[in-house]
Write an enzyme that holds these catalytic residues in place. Structure first.
Site, PDB file in Angstrom:
ATOM      1  N   CYS A  72      -1.449   3.521  -0.750  1.00 42.92           N
ATOM      2  CA  CYS A  72      -1.963   2.970  -2.014  1.00 42.92           C
ATOM      3  C   CYS A  72      -1.882   1.453  -2.136  1.00 42.92           C
ATOM      4  O   CYS A  72      -2.895   0.766  -2.224  1.00 42.92           O
ATOM      5  CB  CYS A  72      -1.208   3.583  -3.188  1.00 42.92           C
ATOM      6  SG  CYS A  72      -0.919   5.351  -3.093  1.00 42.92           S
ATOM      7  N   HIS A 127       0.117  -0.218  -9.525  1.00 39.92           N
ATOM      8  CA  HIS A 127       0.818  -0.078  -8.243  1.00 39.92           C
ATOM      9  C   HIS A 127       0.759  -1.322  -7.365  1.00 39.92           C
ATOM     10  O   HIS A 127       0.673  -1.233  -6.135  1.00 39.92           O
ATOM     11  CB  HIS A 127       0.292   1.136  -7.467  1.00 39.92           C
ATOM     12  CG  HIS A 127       1.342   1.709  -6.550  1.00 39.92           C
ATOM     13  ND1 HIS A 127       1.068   2.650  -5.572  1.00 39.92           N
ATOM     14  CD2 HIS A 127       2.680   1.465  -6.462  1.00 39.92           C
ATOM     15  CE1 HIS A 127       2.180   2.966  -4.932  1.00 39.92           C
ATOM     16  NE2 HIS A 127       3.165   2.263  -5.458  1.00 39.92           N
TER      17      HIS A 127
END
Length: 571
Positions: A72, A127
């Protein structure tokens, strides 16, 4: 009075022209699916129904040679900065208690577009670090944010480990006394929440300015959660329970894409919009975060630099796209989104970046990219490099060439004989002491010792922990061991090579073997050496992987009266 009236009229006309010029720039809707496999969307799998993304693919351009990072955070950093993890320092996913993030000196796509006159909004998963407010979205070019800061959480409770993580940051540079815990989201499914917020952003948008909406969904990341109504349509067509729930999650995401598109149409913005849909990495297939994604027939998955981990799925389309090719079959990297989209709106980036604009290639022009640095696997020990049709993987001895997972995962609901995987695995070459005659690597020595041949020099390098490359000189019968790759010179008195100790080198032809079954490194030693030199030259420009800020103390979670402990910046 007449002069005043003329002046006012002129001012109004100029303002109107300015607004019209701004409105002519296309809206950009950038949608990220989390952990989507390359064989999951309907137009690829023919198993899961995704009519809205399929329609975008049908009318837009499918990127058939699209590369992302293995997990990610590195991919998101790459997409927003136009720089590969080697240069952002974000080589792995960022755990929630980490005191680091995308460096604040990186200029994001949102920064660039805001400077070009765009309204910039972010909805979904961040994130990219949040231990300091300066790392949160509204300090990175976005004028508002709705979503969660960390990397994964429960879709309904929005708990991430020991804290609740869902926020509304309503203004730019929002910060401590502005950011709001969105406790009202508790109990509601995140895909629905993000879709509804994206619709609200669009319907409330001031159309005198173009809109950049960054919409990174949580779906289809673990945990495997979705309202049962989305799973039921697959009860008779998908036998495997995990895959069936995954299909429901993806169908809900696709519904969201359709609802966002409908909002654009309702607002009168669709005809002037470019829509990007991309995964952030390959689908996780056997690791702990696997919930049913599929990369078949590619090898491996999320966390590895095999094709299943880094060969992603992406589509760009929308009515504002000029005449374009239906499929782009040349290399495209996630770092290319920033310069490509800035090119599309006439705002080229000023800083040095790794991405290249693919805007002309999308319209049928020549490809500007011939190489891709595939980056590092989840262990940060395996390296990958692609040059046109050739892909080089460098890994420690005893490790799979591209890290784990390294399997060819069969179609869900089908079986593949174990012997197929065993025999395929045996095709990966044994450790190679790959070298190239005529290449000298002067300087940077950590030691030099007598040796009788190149193989002995290679073994000497293997016995010295700091040795990365070596040069053997015939006339001197001497081996020069080096800790990094210096500039090379041409001299037939030399043979140079890579440390064979912990490194094996593997070569695959992506034109004929994109499933990475056949390692041909032993048959192409000169090519391997050439590709290795290219990769090491690129890696020599890298920065250290991010580590925790030593000035930052332990995490302390504030307590919200509605939801209890909540994640928030703590330094």
């Amino acid at each position: 009075e007449g002069m005043v009236a003329v002046t006012v009229l002129a001012t109004l006309l100029l303002a109107g022209l300015g607004a019209a010029a701004a409105a002519q720039k296309p809206n950009i809707i950038f949608i990220v699916a989390d952990d989507l496999g390359s064989d999951d969307l309907g137009f690829r799998s023919h198993q899961i129904r995704t009519p809205n993304v399929d329609a975008l693919a049908s009318s837009g351009t499918v990127l058939n040679q699209y590369y992302v990072q293995t997990v990610c955070s590195p991919s998101r950093a790459t997409m927003l900065s136009g720089r590969v993890p080697l240069h952002t320092s974000i080589n792995e996913w960022i755990p929630p208690e980490s005191a680091y993030g995308l460096p604040i000196n990186e200029t994001t796509l949102a920064d660039h577009l805001q400077a070009a006159g765009y309204t910039t909004r972010a909805v979904g998963k961040w994130h990219l670090g949040f231990y300091k407010w300066a790392l949160t979205p509204t300090f990175r070019g976005f004028e508002s944010f709705y979503g969660f800061y960390s990397g994964g959480e429960d879709y309904f409770t929005h708990m991430s480990g020991k804290g609740y993580d869902f926020r509304r940051d309503p203004t730019q540079r929002c910060g401590k006394n502005c950011s709001q815990v969105e406790w009202q989201a508790k109990g509601q499914y995140s895909t629905h929440l993000f879709t509804e917020e994206a619709r609200n952003v669009i319907l409330a948008h001031d159309m005198t300015k173009p809109l950049f909406l960054y919409l990174p969904y949580q779906a289809v990341h673990s945990p495997a959660q979705v309202p049962q109504s989305y799973v039921n349509p697959y009860n008779t067509t998908i036998q495997n329970h995990e895959r069936r729930v995954f299909a429901g999650m993806l169908s809900c995401l696709d519904e969201g894409v359709g609802n966002v598109t409908a909002a654009l149409r309702e607002k009168g913005m669709l005809e002037n919009s470019i829509i990007v849909f991309t995964t952030d990495n390959g689908g996780p297939v056997i690791t702990g975060d696997a919930v049913g994604a599929r990369n078949t027939p590619l090898r491996g998955g999320k966390h590895s630099i095999f094709e299943g981990g880094v060969h992603g799925i992406a589509v760009i389309g929308g009515p504002a796209m000029p005449a374009h090719v239906p499929a782009l079959n040349t290399l495209f990297h996630a770092a290319d989104w920033l310069p490509t989209l800035l090119d599309a709106v006439g705002a080229p980036p000023k800083p040095i970046i790794d991405g290249v604009s693919q805007w002309k290639a999308l319209q049928g022009g020549a490809s500007p990219r011939s190489t891709v640095y595939a980056g590092l696997d989840g262990t940060l020990l395996c390296h990958g490099w692609r040059n046109n049709s050739w892909k080089l993987l460098v890994s420690p001895v005893g490790e799979a060439p591209g890290g784990e997972p390294s399997q060819w995962v069969p179609f869900v609901n089908s079986t593949t004989p174990a012997a197929m995987h065993a025999s395929a695995a045996r095709r990966d070459a044994a450790p190679q002491c790959v070298h190239k005659r005529g290449m000298c690597l002067p300087g940077g020595d950590i030691a030099n010792r007598s040796a009788t041949n190149a193989a002995e020099c290679c073994e000497l390098c293997a016995s010295v922990g700091a040795c990365v490359v070596w040069t053997f000189r015939f006339t001197e019968q001497r081996c020069y061991l080096k800790k990094s790759l210096p500039d090379h010179t041409l001299d037939m008195d030399c043979i140079s090579g890579y440390a064979a100790d912990a490194k094996t080198l593997h070569l695959y032809n992506m034109d004929t073997d994109d499933t990475e079954h056949y390692d041909v490194a032993a048959q192409q030693p000169a090519l391997v050496a050439e590709l290795l030199a290219e990769m090491l030259a690129v890696e020599s420009t890298g920065v250290a992987t991010a580590v925790n800020d030593p000035a930052c103390g332990p995490v302390v979670l504030p307590v919200d009266p509605h939801v209890g402990p909540v994640w928030a910046p703590w330094c």
